[in-house]
Design an enzyme around this catalytic site. Structure first.
Site, PDB file in Angstrom:
ATOM      1  N   LYS A 218       2.854   9.743   8.535  1.00  0.00           N
ATOM      2  CA  LYS A 218       2.039   9.172   9.492  1.00  0.00           C
ATOM      3  C   LYS A 218       2.638   9.532  10.820  1.00  0.00           C
ATOM      4  CE  LYS A 218      -0.958   5.937   7.698  1.00  0.00           C
ATOM      5  NZ  LYS A 218      -0.645   4.758   6.388  1.00  0.00           N
TER       6      LYS A 218
ATOM      7  N   PHE B 148       0.942  -1.317  -0.033  1.00  0.00           N
ATOM      8  CA  PHE B 148      -0.013  -0.047   0.113  1.00  0.00           C
ATOM      9  C   PHE B 148       0.860   1.232   0.005  1.00  0.00           C
ATOM     10  CE2 PHE B 148      -2.556   3.433   1.926  1.00  0.00           C
ATOM     11  CZ  PHE B 148      -3.787   3.378   1.298  1.00  0.00           C
TER      12      PHE B 148
ATOM     13  N   ASP C  21       9.106   2.588   1.474  1.00  0.00           N
ATOM     14  CA  ASP C  21       7.929   3.425   1.891  1.00  0.00           C
ATOM     15  C   ASP C  21       7.726   2.961   3.402  1.00  0.00           C
ATOM     16  OD1 ASP C  21       5.567   4.150   2.824  1.00  0.00           O
ATOM     17  OD2 ASP C  21       4.613   3.546   0.991  1.00  0.00           O
TER      18      ASP C  21
HETATM   19  C1  LIG Z   1      -0.996   5.166   5.056  1.00  0.00           C
HETATM   20  C2  LIG Z   1      -0.006   4.822   3.866  1.00  0.00           C
HETATM   21  C3  LIG Z   1       0.382   5.631   2.771  1.00  0.00           C
HETATM   22  C4  LIG Z   1      -0.500   6.841   2.643  1.00  0.00           C
HETATM   23  O1  LIG Z   1      -0.346   7.857   3.538  1.00  0.00           O
HETATM   24  P1  LIG Z   1      -1.545   9.001   3.030  1.00  0.00           P
HETATM   25  O2  LIG Z   1      -1.135   9.935   4.277  1.00  0.00           O
HETATM   26  O3  LIG Z   1      -2.857   8.228   3.512  1.00  0.00           O
HETATM   27  O4  LIG Z   1      -1.409   9.323   1.938  1.00  0.00           O
HETATM   28  C5  LIG Z   1       1.323   5.305   2.125  1.00  0.00           C
HETATM   29  N1  LIG Z   1       2.106   4.096   2.298  1.00  0.00           N
HETATM   30  C6  LIG Z   1       2.013   3.496   3.482  1.00  0.00           C
HETATM   31  C7  LIG Z   1       2.713   2.219   3.688  1.00  0.00           C
HETATM   32  C8  LIG Z   1       0.985   3.722   4.507  1.00  0.00           C
HETATM   33  O5  LIG Z   1       0.672   2.882   5.439  1.00  0.00           O
END
Ligand SMILES: *Cc1c(COP(=O)(O)O)cnc(C)c1O
Length: 405
Positions: free
Chosen positions: A250, A136, A221
């Site tokens: 986050k 994700f 990521d």
């Molecule tokens: C939550 C998340 C995102 C997206 O972040 P947003 O602030 O909602 O755009 C991207 N990568 C990972 C691994 C995430 O957990």
């Protein structure tokens, strides 16, 4: 003006389905709703509220910066952004920082940089991006296409091209896919949304080696795994594998929206003035709060506390499982834990989340078969114990229902 959960259905786009109660106040790892009912928070705003709700030092810095300077745009730089970037550079492999407002935007920047880097250095044929099933990376059209869940990216017309996927932890499949046409590989060094799945060390080392062999950039990521979440400042530090680009969001802002992309000077050079940008990115309010959150998290005693709290969670969750036999495994690391449901409870993660809410505990799911906990890194042990006592009642309720079927 009185607003309730019913107002949501009247005035909000229906892309979310929020819980029945409306929270109005939080303190530490406790939250109160409109009726004054108190909840324990194991969700942490989806792995965001790294120091809980309304941490006094974050409130103080927010108020101070709020009465000084809120916003400038990137026509000017600002002191909080420069200080936060300096601290990120000092604490990680990175030499340069780009600020965004969210995880998806940080990833969008990373992917555009990787494409531009490959174009400048190798020509337009080197454009393939490889990512992993169940990954994700956010909800912009590029990042959701790179993410490994077609359900999230289908139904919006033609997708950005040259994006391919294979299974996480399958090095042979990855080796078959990567080539000199690969410009970048994007991966989570601990898959969050996909079900709290840790990488095998052999796999992630192999990915790094194959990226080097084919001159592909490795993008980690760390939007969910970063900023102390795993007990390491960043998860890559515990894996012994260093990426070329890292994204973080986050927990970075402790609840204030901010994201960042970190990389080396040589790679960063390819985003020349004017190639990419954001009106709000590096906003002084966001950076001031994030700087304070980062200072607090990046202390040995806080990071060690994460390891101790993980042990407490695991001990108490094992005791619950010994009694009710619902999990096949408790996995993840630090304050990012997943309870994978066993055969008998397949597809029921949501039922557990709803039952937990009925017991006044906020938790999350990661797919249909995993209950996810992503609390504050400084959640008091008493709140862990009380929260898991509530969770045990929720587990008992769901188990009783399933056994009666
Ligand atoms: C939550 C998340 C995102 C997206 O972040 P947003 O602030 O909602 O755009 C991207 N990568 C990972 C691994 C995430 O957990």
């Amino acid at each position: 003006m009185t607003v309730t959960r019913a107002t949501f259905d009247e005035v909000m786009v229906p892309n979310y389905n929020p819980a029945g109660m409306v929270p109005v106040r939080g303190e530490g790892s406790r939250v109160w709703d409109q009726d004054g009912v108190e909840y324990i928070d194991f969700a942490g705003g989806i792995a965001v509220n790294v120091l809980g709700h309304c941490h006094p030092e974050l409130v103080k810095v927010l108020n101070e910066q709020g009465s000084k300077l809120w916003h400038l745009s990137n026509v000017f730089t600002n002191e909080p952004a420069l200080r936060l970037a300096s601290k990120l550079v000092k604490a990680t492999f990175a030499e340069k920082v780009y600020f965004a407002n969210s995880g998806a935007e940080a990833n969008e920047g990373a992917l555009k940089l990787a494409r531009r880097f490959a174009l400048d250095n190798y020509g337009e044929d080197k454009n393939q991006i490889i990512a992993f099933n169940k990954g994700f990376h956010g909800r912009t059209f590029f990042t959701v296409t790179v993410g490994g869940q077609a359900a999230y990216s289908d139904g919006f017309g033609p997708k950005p091209g040259a994006v391919d996927h294979c299974d996480y932890n399958d090095l042979a499949a990855f080796e078959a896919l990567i080539s000199d046409k690969t410009c970048a590989v994007m991966m989570e060094p601990l898959q969050g949304e996909g079900g709290i799945i840790s990488p095998d060390v052999e796999f992630i080392k192999g990915v790094r080696e194959l990226c080097d062999k084919h001159n592909a950039l490795l993008i980690f990521d760390e939007v969910q795994s970063g900023v102390g979440r795993t007990g390491h400042l960043y998860a890559y530090m515990g894996l012994g594998v260093t990426p070329d680009i890292l994204t973080t969001a986050k927990s970075l802002g402790g609840g204030f929206p901010i994201g960042a992309m970190l990389t080396t000077t040589a790679i960063a050079a390819h985003l020349k003035a004017g190639t990419h940008g954001s009106t709000y990115g590096g906003n002084p309010l966001a950076c001031a709060v994030a700087e304070k959150a980062f200072d607090i998290v990046n202390q040995p005693e806080v990071l060690e506390g994460v390891v101790q709290k993980e042990a407490l969670y695991r001990e108490l969750l094992t005791a619950i499982n010994d009694k009710y036999d619902v999990f096949s495994e408790v996995r993840g690391q630090g304050m990012l834990l997943g309870c994978a449901l066993n055969e008998k409870f397949q597809g029921r993660a949501r039922d557990f989340m709803v039952a937990a809410a009925n017991e006044h505990l906020m938790c999350l799911i990661a797919g249909a078969n995993v209950i996810r906990f992503a609390p504050s890194l400084v959640i008091p042990d008493e709140d862990i114990k009380e929260g898991l006592a509530r969770f045990e009642r929720a587990v008992a309720a769901v188990a009783a229902g399933v056994n009666a079927e």
